[in-house]
Design an enzyme around this catalytic site. Structure first.
Site, PDB file in Angstrom:
ATOM      1  N   HIS A  80       0.861  -1.182   0.000  1.00  0.00           N
ATOM      2  CA  HIS A  80       0.000   0.000   0.000  1.00  0.00           C
ATOM      3  C   HIS A  80       0.899   1.234   0.000  1.00  0.00           C
ATOM      4  O   HIS A  80       0.643   2.205   0.715  1.00  0.00           O
ATOM      5  CB  HIS A  80      -0.922   0.008   1.217  1.00  0.00           C
ATOM      6  CG  HIS A  80      -1.964  -1.077   1.183  1.00  0.00           C
ATOM      7  ND1 HIS A  80      -2.933  -1.214   2.129  1.00  0.00           N
ATOM      8  CD2 HIS A  80      -2.189  -2.071   0.279  1.00  0.00           C
ATOM      9  CE1 HIS A  80      -3.715  -2.254   1.837  1.00  0.00           C
ATOM     10  NE2 HIS A  80      -3.264  -2.797   0.720  1.00  0.00           N
ATOM     11  N   HIS A 152      -7.687   0.307  -3.989  1.00  0.00           N
ATOM     12  CA  HIS A 152      -6.930  -0.578  -3.112  1.00  0.00           C
ATOM     13  C   HIS A 152      -5.436  -0.230  -3.148  1.00  0.00           C
ATOM     14  O   HIS A 152      -4.964   0.491  -2.272  1.00  0.00           O
ATOM     15  CB  HIS A 152      -7.217  -2.028  -3.526  1.00  0.00           C
ATOM     16  CG  HIS A 152      -6.593  -3.044  -2.642  1.00  0.00           C
ATOM     17  ND1 HIS A 152      -6.980  -4.364  -2.635  1.00  0.00           N
ATOM     18  CD2 HIS A 152      -5.587  -2.963  -1.740  1.00  0.00           C
ATOM     19  CE1 HIS A 152      -6.249  -5.035  -1.748  1.00  0.00           C
ATOM     20  NE2 HIS A 152      -5.393  -4.202  -1.206  1.00  0.00           N
ATOM     21  N   TYR A 210      20.634  -2.396 -24.448  1.00  0.00           N
ATOM     22  CA  TYR A 210      21.152  -1.409 -23.516  1.00  0.00           C
ATOM     23  C   TYR A 210      21.444  -2.012 -22.153  1.00  0.00           C
ATOM     24  O   TYR A 210      20.602  -2.703 -21.589  1.00  0.00           O
ATOM     25  CB  TYR A 210      20.139  -0.270 -23.350  1.00  0.00           C
ATOM     26  CG  TYR A 210      20.673   0.869 -22.542  1.00  0.00           C
ATOM     27  CD1 TYR A 210      21.522   1.816 -23.118  1.00  0.00           C
ATOM     28  CD2 TYR A 210      20.370   0.989 -21.200  1.00  0.00           C
ATOM     29  CE1 TYR A 210      22.026   2.854 -22.377  1.00  0.00           C
ATOM     30  CE2 TYR A 210      20.878   2.028 -20.445  1.00  0.00           C
ATOM     31  CZ  TYR A 210      21.699   2.961 -21.045  1.00  0.00           C
ATOM     32  OH  TYR A 210      22.211   3.985 -20.306  1.00  0.00           O
TER      33      TYR A 210
HETATM   34 ZN   LIG Z   1      -3.816  -4.661   0.050  1.00  0.00          ZN
END
Ligand SMILES: [Zn+2]
Length: 221
Positions: A80, A152, A210
């Site tokens: 989160h 979320h 690269y």
């Molecule tokens: Zn979560």
């Protein structure tokens, strides 16, 4: 069982903490053993500082569509982290405003549509996974190694648990930069397709040229 994978997954979980992506017991990284069809995942609610390899939980892939649909994925990280979660809560995909983003994500970072009340009530965790799979069904999951689940937060993945944690950190950085870009110039536009493709394709895909293989996964600027 799966001692090496347990150690890798523990280390990837601790990387989330080191990178400031998780608070308290939030977040998790899982790692997949394709040979055995098993997933090693952080238990919920166990503090990171106390975590040992034997605390990690082994589950099977039953019902887990990631196995069949995205066989290249070896690890998934969910956090989160604040900026990526802010975009998820705003239900907005993250536009590609520059080459940092283009180096890792081919296209914008997508956001899922919201789950219906019935989906939330019936089988919330599985429906969240199904929503991610559905949102990715027309894309190359490895060319955009993360998604925002609406309301979320971010999920990121990679070829193993370590790369998944790395991509979770990159996603947070991209989310923060995009937010700052729009703060400075609300009319900022995504980079053009040529620059975007140049940066993505020089590092990925069959004609990539690269950078050196380095100790950090994908850490080639
Ligand atoms: Zn979560």
């Amino acid at each position: 069982m799966l001692q090496r994978l347990r150690e890798q997954v523990l280390e990837a979980n601790l990387e989330l903490v080191r990178q400031g992506l998780v608070l308290y017991t939030f977040g998790n990284v899982s790692g997949i053993s394709r040979d055995e069809g098993l997933v090693v995942i952080k238990p919920s609610g166990v503090p990171y500082r106390d975590m040992r390899p034997e605390h990690l939980v082994v589950t099977d892939l039953l019902g887990n569509k990631v196995e069949g649909q995205f066989p290249q994925i070896g690890g998934v990280a969910h956090t989160h982290s604040e900026y990526a979660t802010a975009w998820a809560q705003a239900c907005k995909p993250i536009p590609c405003f520059g080459t940092t983003h283009a180096d890792y994500f081919h296209g914008e970072v997508p956001v899922t549509i919201e789950l219906t009340d019935d989906e939330i009530a019936a089988d919330y965790e599985k429906k969240t996974g199904d929503m991610i799979v559905r949102s990715l069904s027309h894309t190359d999951a490895m060319a955009a190694p993360g998604i925002l689940v609406a309301n979320h937060g971010p999920f990121a993945w990679g070829e193993d648990a370590r790369t998944a944690a790395h991509n979770a950190a990159i996603l947070e950085s991209i989310a923060r930069m995009a937010y700052l870009t729009l703060s400075i110039n609300p009319a900022a536009q995504p980079v053009g397709r040529v620059l975007h493709d140049k940066h993505y394709l020089r590092k990925h895909g069959k004609n990539a040229y690269y950078g050196q293989k380095s100790a950090e996964p994908n850490d080639r600027k």
